[in-house]
Enzyme design. Structure first.
Site, PDB file in Angstrom:
ATOM      1  CG  LEU A 141      34.684  35.910  38.999  1.00 53.76           C
ATOM      2  CD1 LEU A 141      33.443  36.779  38.839  1.00 53.76           C
ATOM      3  CD2 LEU A 141      35.065  35.283  37.675  1.00 53.76           C
ATOM      4  CG  ASP A 142      41.738  38.054  38.173  1.00 51.23           C
ATOM      5  OD1 ASP A 142      42.094  37.237  39.039  1.00 51.23           O
ATOM      6  OD2 ASP A 142      42.156  38.039  37.002  1.00 51.23           O
ATOM      7  NE  ARG A 143      39.706  45.729  44.733  1.00 51.94           N
ATOM      8  CZ  ARG A 143      40.359  46.503  45.572  1.00 51.94           C
ATOM      9  NH1 ARG A 143      41.624  46.271  45.844  1.00 51.94           N
ATOM     10  NH2 ARG A 143      39.741  47.522  46.162  1.00 51.94           N
ATOM     11  CB  THR A 145      37.085  39.716  36.407  1.00 50.11           C
ATOM     12  OG1 THR A 145      38.413  39.733  35.892  1.00 50.11           O
ATOM     13  CG2 THR A 145      36.186  38.947  35.454  1.00 50.11           C
ATOM     14  NE  ARG A 243      44.424  40.072  34.178  1.00 50.17           N
ATOM     15  CZ  ARG A 243      44.666  40.558  35.389  1.00 50.17           C
ATOM     16  NH1 ARG A 243      44.150  39.965  36.470  1.00 50.17           N
ATOM     17  NH2 ARG A 243      45.421  41.646  35.531  1.00 50.17           N
TER      18      ARG A 243
END
Length: 331
Positions: A141-143, A145, A243
């Site tokens: 997961l992105d930081r 998110t 995104r």
């Protein structure tokens, strides 16, 4: 501190170690030994597999017998100090069994170290559990998110879950607040994505005809004059997929500082938005060990519910919250 093992070690490969490349296994086992030295040991034949030389790319098999020569290891002084897992992460472990662990990752926490971050989620878990023989991220997961994150505790589980992801047998759904009124109740987006690095070293993703196939299924949940709440189901798992797909369609995610609308983001800070509005809300898959059909759900964090409440302009929650903080059920 430098430790020297003045004896030959003999190891037998177990099921959790099977499947790894020999060079990757040695780099993990011989902590503190330079990578160049590990390859020197392989080239010289000092490392043996079943009494024979082996190529660095050799995939270990269960019950292989490894010979590890005497080697000096440099271990930082701090490595002997095991720091406890931060309470903020410990309390977010939602499920754990012999094969996997499910976390509700907070926003602002990286899943792994790098780019100036010493410890991500996986490093913190390993440090907290020095006895664990295997801990690996199933996905990322992105930081910025939040939401559900899977960690495998056995290599066989990791391999099986990666297979489920490749063949779209794991359902991953996110909640995203986007700018504008999304026109369709349901939209299946197929747009190829290309990943590249900028001159400054920043990772970016763009829509490109020669990119990798990428599919996202969007479902409209609620609209406001200036925004829409969407469910995004990943049918592929590319970097920054949701995104970039949404930004390309003209509906950037609220708070996205890389692909979003900076002017709108600035306006949202007045409502209290301090992060990207993207949350991994649901995971559904078959457990590799016992074949149970599992579903995990994580409700929106209070800070994001507060933003929706302020958009709605009432004191009521705009969406019904799931019963309990997270649900796990067998279907």
């Amino acid at each position: 501190m430098t430790l020297s093992k003045a004896f030959v070690e003999w190891l037998e490969v177990d099921e959790d170690q099977a499947g790894q490349r020999l060079d990757n296994f040695l780099q993990g086992y011989l902590k503190g030994v330079p990578k160049s030295h590990v390859y020197r040991l392989l080239r010289s034949g000092e490392v043996r597999v079943n009494s024979k030389r082996a190529d660095p790319s050799y995939r270990l098999q269960r019950q292989d017998r490894l010979r590890i020569p005497p080697v000096r290891r440099t271990i930082p002084e701090k490595e002997g100090v095991v720091l406890p897992l931060p309470i903020s992460l410990r309390s977010e472990i939602l499920h754990e069994d012999e094969g996997l662990l499910v976390l509700n990752k907070p926003a602002g926490v990286a899943v792994h170290g790098g780019s100036g971050i010493r410890l991500g989620v996986i490093e913190q878990l390993r440090q907290d559990r020095p006895e664990a023989r295997f801990l690996e991220l199933v996905h990322r997961l992105d930081r910025d998110t939040s939401g559900l994150l899977l960690v495998a505790k056995k290599r066989a589980v990791l391999v099986a879950l990666h297979e489920s992801l490749r063949h779209n047998r794991m359902e991953k759904s996110y909640l995203a607040l986007v700018q504008g009124q999304f026109p369709q109740a349901r939209q299946h987006v197929r747009l190829p994505l290309h990943k590249y690095m900028t001159a400054s070293g920043e990772r970016r993703v763009v829509i490109h005809a020669e990119g990798k196939p990428s599919e996202t299924l969007f479902t409209r949940l609620r609209t406001w004059p200036e925004a829409t709440l969407l469910e995004a189901r990943l049918l592929t798992g590319r970097t920054h997929q949701i995104r970039v797909h949404l930004a390309h369609l003209g509906f950037p995610i609220a708070g996205d500082d890389k692909y979003g609308n900076h002017e709108w983001n600035h306006q949202l800070t007045r409502l209290g938005l301090k992060r990207m509005f993207l949350h991994a809300a649901r995971l559904s898959f078959v457990h590799p060990l016992d074949q149970r059909s599992l579903v995990f759900e994580a409700p929106l964090p209070p800070a994001l519910i507060q933003i929706l409440t302020r958009l709605t302009g009432s004191g009521e929650e705009p969406l019904p919250a799931p019963a309990g903080r997270v649900r796990q059920k067998q279907e």
